[in-house]
Design an enzyme around this catalytic site. Structure first.
Site, PDB file in Angstrom:
ATOM      1  N   GLY A 121     -65.013  -2.255 -90.969  1.00 16.58           N
ATOM      2  CA  GLY A 121     -64.010  -2.003 -89.937  1.00 16.58           C
ATOM      3  C   GLY A 121     -63.340  -3.279 -89.472  1.00 16.58           C
ATOM      4  CE  LYS A 140     -67.866   4.178 -74.119  1.00 10.47           C
ATOM      5  NZ  LYS A 140     -68.265   2.822 -74.476  1.00 10.47           N
TER       6      LYS A 140
HETATM    7  N1  PHE Z   1     -65.578  -0.489 -74.368  1.00 11.52           N
HETATM    8  C1  PHE Z   1     -66.421  -1.412 -73.702  1.00 11.52           C
HETATM    9  C2  PHE Z   1     -67.691  -0.712 -73.300  1.00 11.52           C
HETATM   10  O1  PHE Z   1     -67.673   0.464 -72.970  1.00 11.52           O
HETATM   11  C3  PHE Z   1     -65.663  -2.179 -72.721  1.00 11.52           C
HETATM   12  C4  PHE Z   1     -65.747  -2.218 -71.226  1.00 11.52           C
HETATM   13  C5  PHE Z   1     -66.653  -1.567 -70.423  1.00 11.52           C
HETATM   14  C6  PHE Z   1     -64.881  -3.019 -70.605  1.00 11.52           C
HETATM   15  C7  PHE Z   1     -66.701  -1.720 -69.077  1.00 11.52           C
HETATM   16  C8  PHE Z   1     -64.922  -3.195 -69.263  1.00 11.52           C
HETATM   17  C9  PHE Z   1     -65.828  -2.525 -68.495  1.00 11.52           C
HETATM   18  O2  PHE Z   1     -68.737  -1.311 -73.420  1.00 11.52           O
END
Ligand code: PHE
Length: 359
Positions: A184, A80
């Site tokens: 939301g 992330k």
């Molecule tokens: N925001 C989402 C997540 O982190 C979307 C996402 C992740 C989209 C990985 C594509 C690839 O779960």
């Protein structure tokens, strides 16, 4: 908690922390695990009170991504990015520059991490990112050759989570006639409200953005609930689709719902809150299972070539099947649904490890 202990507890692989001199933003990339495959996860761009808070969020969110992919048995790991933006609004040029420099960092990880969108970033941003990070980017616009917004598969996934929870509570999966309270009305929550209304549910919502309040309450006649009233409003299903940390020792005693099923990440303020919900007899669908539709949907379309329509069906099946398994285990063993979900995910991660050792 102190950053040092948070890092120790995290147990992840790599943390990149970069100060962007040009804008004053911090770019934090957390690669939690590449054991099952390259790490993938969204890019959260927003303001935080401190670098510690932003880092902690990136660490927690990256771990949740590992669990998301493992839960549905996909060969991806968790990562992330959090981009802590400085106070005020960045100009379009500043924002573009920031994304391009973030892209170079992603590229430098050589495919160990694939970035996608998350709160504060869009498919349009992913198009920009691709210029320096390609091919390690998910969810570009369709015009640029990507699968488009991840909010669409996410919302379909939450809807399937609500169906699975209705099945558990009432013995029938249809939300017809049930009252669902959505917190939301953003990209995910708004679409979820539409899907629920189409299925015959009574939909209530809360929101703080004036434009969205107007769109859904005045233009589309959804019943608006004041944010101050949200936790004590009676409903069948409460669907948090905004900020995390909202289920706590303060809010849980107020709840008048039978289940909590929503897309917001990290909904529990502390791990003990899972037990609090259980004690109150409220069915809790673990957030990372409910929200995995975005990551799963986009990765199977873009990396595995699954057609879009089919991907929604795969997402729905994966989420309802997993929740049914979690609910069953939680009942049989008298444990929280969070423990049951963790058990399932950890078992899958361990299995991959065993396979790697044998190979
Ligand atoms: N925001 C989402 C997540 O982190 C979307 C996402 C992740 C989209 C990985 C594509 C690839 O779960």
């Amino acid at each position: 908690m102190e950053l040092e202990s948070v890092l120790k507890e995290w147990g992840g692989e790599t943390l990149v922390t970069h100060y962007d001199n040009e804008t004053g933003a911090w770019i934090i990339i957390a690669v939690h695990s590449t054991e099952r495959g390259p790490a993938a996860g969204g890019t959260r761009m927003m303001n935080y009170d401190s670098l510690e808070e932003a880092t902690e969020d990136a660490l927690k969110l990256s771990k949740a991504m590992t669990y998301k992919f493992a839960t549905v048995n996909m060969q991806w790991g968790g990562g992330k990015t959090v981009i802590l933006t400085p106070p005020g609004i960045l100009t379009p040029e500043e924002r573009k520059g920031l994304l391009l420099r973030f892209g170079s960092l992603v590229k430098g990880l050589n495919g160990r991490y694939y970035a996608g969108p998350d709160i504060g970033t869009s498919s349009g941003d992913m198009d920009v990112l691709y210029q320096t990070a390609g091919p390690y980017v998910f969810s570009r616009t369709e015009a640029a050759g990507g699968a488009g917004s991840s909010s669409i598969p996410t919302a379909h996934g939450v809807f399937a989570g609500i169906q699975a929870s209705c099945d558990e509570l009432y013995g029938a999966s249809s939300p017809l006639g049930k009252t669902v309270l959505v917190q939301g009305a953003g990209n995910v929550g708004g679409l979820l409200m539409e899907l629920l209304r189409k299925a015959g549910a009574k939909v209530l919502f809360t929101e703080t953005n004036e434009d969205r309040i107007h769109k859904y309450s005045v233009e589309q006649d959804y019943q608006y609930v004041n944010p101050n009233e949200i936790y004590k409003t009676a409903c069948d299903i409460f669907a948090p689709c905004a900020q995390g940390g909202i289920l706590s020792s303060e809010t849980i005693p107020l709840l008048k719902c039978k289940a909590v099923v929503g897309a917001a990440n990290n909904q529990l303020a502390t791990p003990e809150d899972a037990e609090r919900l259980r004690e109150r007899g409220i069915l809790y669908a673990p957030d990372y299972v409910v929200s995995l539709g975005g990551a799963m949907g986009i990765t199977i379309i873009e990396a595995e070539g699954v057609p879009k329509e089919e991907s929604f069906e795969n997402v729905k099946k994966a989420i309802s099947g997993t929740l049914a398994e979690i609910y069953k285990k939680s009942k049989e063993e008298g444990i929280t649904t969070v423990k049951a979900a963790e058990y399932i995910a950890v078992r899958r991660i361990e299995k991959t490890k065993a396979k790697q050792i044998i190979e």
